[in-house]
Design a protein around this motif. Structure first.
Motif, PDB file in Angstrom:
ATOM      1  N   ASP A  14      17.605  17.416  -9.500  1.00 16.24           N
ATOM      2  CA  ASP A  14      16.745  16.256  -9.292  1.00 16.24           C
ATOM      3  C   ASP A  14      16.335  15.651 -10.628  1.00 16.24           C
ATOM      4  O   ASP A  14      16.050  16.384 -11.580  1.00 16.24           O
ATOM      5  CB  ASP A  14      15.472  16.669  -8.539  1.00 16.24           C
ATOM      6  N   PRO A  15      16.268  14.332 -10.695  1.00 19.97           N
ATOM      7  CA  PRO A  15      15.797  13.710 -11.948  1.00 19.97           C
ATOM      8  C   PRO A  15      14.301  13.943 -12.177  1.00 19.97           C
ATOM      9  O   PRO A  15      13.832  13.909 -13.313  1.00 19.97           O
ATOM     10  CB  PRO A  15      16.106  12.226 -11.748  1.00 19.97           C
ATOM     11  N   ASP A  16      13.540  14.163 -11.114  1.00 21.95           N
ATOM     12  CA  ASP A  16      12.099  14.444 -11.263  1.00 21.95           C
ATOM     13  C   ASP A  16      11.904  15.921 -11.570  1.00 21.95           C
ATOM     14  O   ASP A  16      12.820  16.719 -11.444  1.00 21.95           O
ATOM     15  CB  ASP A  16      11.355  14.110  -9.968  1.00 21.95           C
ATOM     16  N   PHE A  17      10.699  16.271 -11.927  1.00 21.38           N
ATOM     17  CA  PHE A  17      10.394  17.691 -12.087  1.00 21.38           C
ATOM     18  C   PHE A  17       9.011  17.980 -11.533  1.00 21.38           C
ATOM     19  O   PHE A  17       8.188  17.078 -11.375  1.00 21.38           O
ATOM     20  CB  PHE A  17      10.512  18.133 -13.554  1.00 21.38           C
ATOM     21  N   ASP A  24       4.146  17.859 -17.488  1.00 22.48           N
ATOM     22  CA  ASP A  24       5.220  17.882 -18.486  1.00 22.48           C
ATOM     23  C   ASP A  24       4.910  18.956 -19.534  1.00 22.48           C
ATOM     24  O   ASP A  24       3.835  18.964 -20.135  1.00 22.48           O
ATOM     25  CB  ASP A  24       5.307  16.497 -19.142  1.00 22.48           C
ATOM     26  N   THR A  56       9.810  20.081 -16.865  1.00 20.50           N
ATOM     27  CA  THR A  56      10.859  19.425 -17.650  1.00 20.50           C
ATOM     28  C   THR A  56      12.031  19.134 -16.733  1.00 20.50           C
ATOM     29  O   THR A  56      12.177  19.755 -15.679  1.00 20.50           O
ATOM     30  CB  THR A  56      11.312  20.327 -18.819  1.00 20.50           C
ATOM     31  N   GLN A  57      12.855  18.180 -17.156  1.00 18.27           N
ATOM     32  CA  GLN A  57      14.037  17.873 -16.342  1.00 18.27           C
ATOM     33  C   GLN A  57      15.115  18.935 -16.488  1.00 18.27           C
ATOM     34  O   GLN A  57      16.053  18.973 -15.689  1.00 18.27           O
ATOM     35  CB  GLN A  57      14.603  16.510 -16.749  1.00 18.27           C
ATOM     36  N   ARG A 110      15.471  21.543  -9.210  1.00 16.92           N
ATOM     37  CA  ARG A 110      14.522  20.637  -9.865  1.00 16.92           C
ATOM     38  C   ARG A 110      13.801  21.416 -10.958  1.00 16.92           C
ATOM     39  O   ARG A 110      13.348  22.541 -10.726  1.00 16.92           O
ATOM     40  CB  ARG A 110      13.501  20.112  -8.850  1.00 16.92           C
TER      41      ARG A 110
END
Lengths: 328, 571
Positions: free
Chosen positions: A20-23, A27, B415-416, B411
């Motif tokens: 997935d591009p999201d997390f 952050d 972080t990605q 996922r």
């Protein structure tokens, strides 16, 4: 048939095998990454005329998302605007509003940008050519004194202190109105009736949508006295006969008491104000419809328990706004 | 629902398959008895003048059951447990419990029903009781203790969960279209109301299995975990429906057999009070192929799956072990009397750590023991390939199995960049040739090793993930004759590296991260003797020496010696 089953067997894997591009969660770079300034504090203009609709844009940038605070302080008035956000970019468009009273005037302002857990402060200045103008129907800002068409009643108690304040802690302009005193035989200390006729109108010039109309004022609770109660009454002329008849027409009311010390903004949506009898919610006497366009009179009664001794409050900048509460 | 029932009964009228039960005994008594005794001694590496160095504990219990065959189509079972803890006097340590109670039977010779306590499983993504950590690595002497825990908590080899409620199933044969249809349904209560703010929580499941022909079959499964409206004042009611469907193909090609399966499912966790809490929608996909040559004893099992980070299935993701629990033996240690952390010895003896209720949020896990599949195959936020090779041939003393897993997160967390996972596992078994009927001496040897790695590469300033844990287990059993067995075993667990633990709020959302660094090991030596009275009864005396080493925090470095006496009898 066999092909159909093979197709069914393969179908679930369509568009699989990707990240997935999201997390999830915050952050990691925000939590553990190094902090650096990627863009210094900049303002879009050195002087701003809020009265003509101008605003000033403050920008800055960081290497990670942080809790940042912009503080703008009026160097003459002491007015203070504070904006707190979380992010890696600062893009705050200031339209002249205040967070801590008093309101801004035409003055120089000092601007400070701070970041939580970082020692440095970024600074700038901006000059206010003309302060913000608030749209709405202003009942009074007391700069010209008490409206002579207002009707007031003040008990003959001890240390009665009803009158204009023109020094010290004034949230807007130079003047405010004080109400105070000791009355040992009655809750009522003093009151002011503000009829629409004080503005040469039969009714207040407000829209009929009670969800769109806000009554606003600045109110002070002195740190020394907690016993005051400000009772606001809103009398409607339901039958539009040019008068308010108690017992057959709507009167909505609200009691304001306690709260933090000092000046604060009181904003009330007209539709949220109830009918009260001796402080208890009750059915209105008239058509039971909030109709700000039929508002005939506003009354302010300052009350205190007779046994509680001296009590005091102050008000300033009483204004009706439409669409949203006052953003001073 | 009404139409559904009418459909079932109409179909049942067309055709039905059900074996007519023979008439068994009217009343049958059954049960089990057990005596268990522990003698423990604790030796910390740091000075500890407060913790008692020796503890003794144990219990004796009897499970007494009665099965009544009321008629040909109804059976009633009741079992009570009488337990006396070691040290209880004059009844003070005695407890009486109803261990299980159910009624089951047939309605009109067509529909099988079950009311009360029952074991139920569906599929690894809907209702499945995964093995607890480390249990597959238990040495033979320690398996007896794991067995006690599993018996007490109704953990069975078929991975079923013990439930209390109602279940029913019915099957149909068809002459056209498909060969057969099997329908199963169940509902159980997994949490009871407190008559205030906690509503009753139920779990329901429906399975429809379609047998198209000998090669092709398919199924649709539905489960729902839901709060029952009106059973409390709470208006925020949880719902977690899960739907899965699969297609299977199997065929025989000469001496080999091939089986293929594809499965996809969806879950939706929400509250029926709009806006109360965030919705979670997730899905999974799973493909599996098994090729086996029975005559050669060879089989290969290849799986690929992807389970979304938001896939939630309480029936499949609930853990047996509650790692938030507190051990009862040497609960507090050190001169500061701090709570002692759980270790692998606790896992095989602390009954209070084990859970029998389905949980709607993901339970804690210990990355020292399993960081890759803590919730079984339905572990959310995983995708990868799993290859298993097995060799087990009749009359060959050796059996071997190899496992390789390569996967990653679906996922990232914080972080990605996704974590990557790698697992290698090998198991070798040996059993010397012997005649089952004779009393000749023989030996069995078992070696198991598992190596797990978790990695995530990020810039150096950020917390790194480079975690390794290894489990090594070996055991040797000397069967002197049919009755006496000498057990020797050694188990080693090593964990080393850095990980980042997620901190979650009450709704399971990650709100923070906490770096986690470990460098330690747990070693366990086991020596014992077992005497088998029969296949169902034995007496065992085992001595374990446990050593927990911690290279980073010496305060949690200690030795623990344990004597266990266990007597088990089933009748």
């Amino acid at each position: 048939m066999k092909k159909l089953w093979i197709l069914l067997l393969c179908l679930p894997f369509w568009n699989a095998c990707k990240v997935d591009p999201d997390f999830d969660g915050p952050d990691l770079n925000d939590l553990y990454g190094p902090f650096a300034l990627t863009e210094g504090l900049n303002s879009s203009r050195d002087s701003v005329d809020f009265a003509s609709g101008e605003s000033v844009l403050f920008t800055a940038g960081f290497s990670k998302r942080v809790d940042w605070t912009i503080g703008i302080k009026g160097l003459t008035s002491g007015a203070h605007k504070e904006q707190k956000e979380f992010g890696s970019l600062v893009a705050f468009d200031w339209k002249g509003e205040t967070t801590f009273f008093p309101m801004f005037r035409s003055e120089w302002c000092a601007v400070e940008l701070t970041v939580e857990n970082q020692p440095d402060t970024l600074r700038d200045t901006v000059y206010i050519v003309a302060p913000k103008v608030n749209n709405g129907f202003l009942l009074s800002d007391f700069e010209m004194g008490l409206n002579p068409s207002w009707q007031s009643f003040i008990q003959s108690g001890q240390n009665m202190n009803f009158g204009l304040l023109n020094s010290g802690d004034i949230p807007q302009g130079q003047r405010a109105y004080s109400m105070g005193g000791t009355v040992t035989w009655d809750w009522l200390i003093g009151m002011i009736d503000i009829p629409a006729s004080a503005y040469d109108l039969s009714h207040y010039p407000l829209s009929s949508n009670a969800n769109n109309v806000y009554f606003n004022m600045l109110m002070k609770k002195p740190a020394e006295y907690d016993n005051g109660v400000l009772l606001l009454r809103f009398m409607e002329d339901d039958n539009e006969d040019g008068s308010f008849t108690a017992g057959s027409e709507d009167m909505y009311a609200i009691e304001i008491k306690g709260g933090p010390d000092g000046w604060r903004l009181v904003s009330l949506k007209y539709n949220d104000i109830k009918s009260l009898v001796n402080g208890v919610e009750s059915a209105p006497d008239g058509n039971a419809i909030h109709e700000p366009n039929k508002l005939f009179q506003v009354s302010m009664l300052f009350l205190a328990n007779p046994a509680s001794g001296y009590s005091e409050t102050a008000i300033d900048y009483v204004i009706f706004t439409e669409g949203s509460p006052l953003a001073p | 629902m009404k139409q559904f029932l009418i459909f079932i009964f109409c179909c049942a009228g067309i055709t039905q398959v059900w074996a007519q039960p023979s008439t068994p005994k009217k009343v049958t008594f059954f049960g089990a008895a057990r005596a268990q005794f522990y003698s423990d001694s604790y030796a910390p590496s740091m000075e500890d003048t407060i913790t008692a160095a020796k503890l003794n504990s144990g219990n004796v219990l009897a499970d007494l059951g009665m099965k009544v065959q009321a008629n040909k189509q109804m059976e009633i079972l009741a079992q009570v447990r009488v337990r006396n803890d070691y040290g209880g006097f004059w009844g003070s340590g005695v407890s009486f419990d109803v261990r299980q109670l159910y009624v089951r039977g047939l309605i009109a010779n067509r529909v099988r029903y079950h009311l009360g306590d029952f074991n139920y499983k569906m599929s690894p993504y809907t209702l499945w009781n995964n093995d607890q950590e480390l249990m597959p690595f238990a040495t033979s002497g320690l398996q007896q203790q794991w067995g006690v825990l599993n018996y007490d908590h109704f953990y069975n080899n078929d991975h079923s969960w013990r439930q209390q409620g109602a279940a029913a199933d019915v099957s149909f044969l068809f002459s056209k279209g498909i060969e057969s249809l099997s329908l199963k349904t169940m509902t159980s209560r997994i949490r009871s109301t407190d008559f205030a703010n906690t509503p009753d929580r139920l779990f329901s499941g429906v399975t429809a299995e379609f047998m198209v022909n000998k090669q092709w079959s398919a199924d649709v499964l539905y489960t729902n975990t839901y709060d029952l409206k009106g059973t409390s004042n709470n208006t925020t009611l949880l719902r977690i429906p899960v739907v899965t469907s699969s297609v299977q193909y199997q065929n025989v090609f000469g001496k080999s057999k091939l089986s293929l399966k594809a499965e996809k499912g969806w879950s939706h966790q929400y509250h029926d009070n709009p806006g109360a809490l965030e919705h979670k929608r997730g899905q999974f996909v799973h493909a599996n192929g098994i090729w086996s040559m029975e005559e050669e004893g060879l089989s290969m099992d290849v799986s690929w799956n992807r389970v979304d980070a938001n896939f939630r299935s309480p029936g499949a993701q609930t853990k047996r072990l509650n790692f938030g629990g507190i051990p009862s033996t040497f609960e507090r240690v050190g001169n500061d009397q701090v709570l002692r952390g759980l270790n692998s010895l606790d896992l095989m003896r602390e009954s209070s750590l084990y859970n029998m209720q389905l949980q709607t949020s993901l339970m804690d896990f210990r990355m020292e023991y399993d960081n890759i599949t803590p919730y079984g195959v339905a572990t959310p936020n995983r995708q990868g390939v799993d290859v298993k090779l097995n060799y087990k041939k009749q009359n060959n003393p050796f059996d071997v199995s190899l496992v390789y897993y390569q996967g990653q997160e679906t996922r990232g967390e914080g972080t990605q960049v996704a974590r990557s996972f790698q697992r290698q596992s090998v198991r070798v078994g040996y059993e010397s040739s012997h005649d089952e009927k004779s009393e000749e001496t023989y030996i069995t040897i078992q070696l198991q090793y598992r190596n797990d790695n978790t990695r995530r590469e990020l810039p150096e300033v950020l917390p790194q993930v480079d975690w390794n844990n290894q489990v090594l287990s070996s055991s040797l059993d000397l069967h002197w004759n049919k009755r006496w067995v000498t057990n020797l075993g050694w188990q080693s667990i090593q964990f080393k590296g850095s990980e980042v633990q997620s901190v979650k709020d009450f709704n399971g959302e990650i709100i923070n991260f906490k770096p986690y660094v470990q460098d330690g090991s747990e070693q366990m030596l086991n020596v014992g003797m077992t005497y088998h009275f029969s296949k169902q009864s034995f007496l065992s005396a085992q001595w374990n020496s446990f050593h927990r080493q911690d290279e980073l925090v010496s305060a949690t470095d200690y030795r623990w010696k344990q004597w266990t006496l266990l007597y088990v009898m089933n009748f």
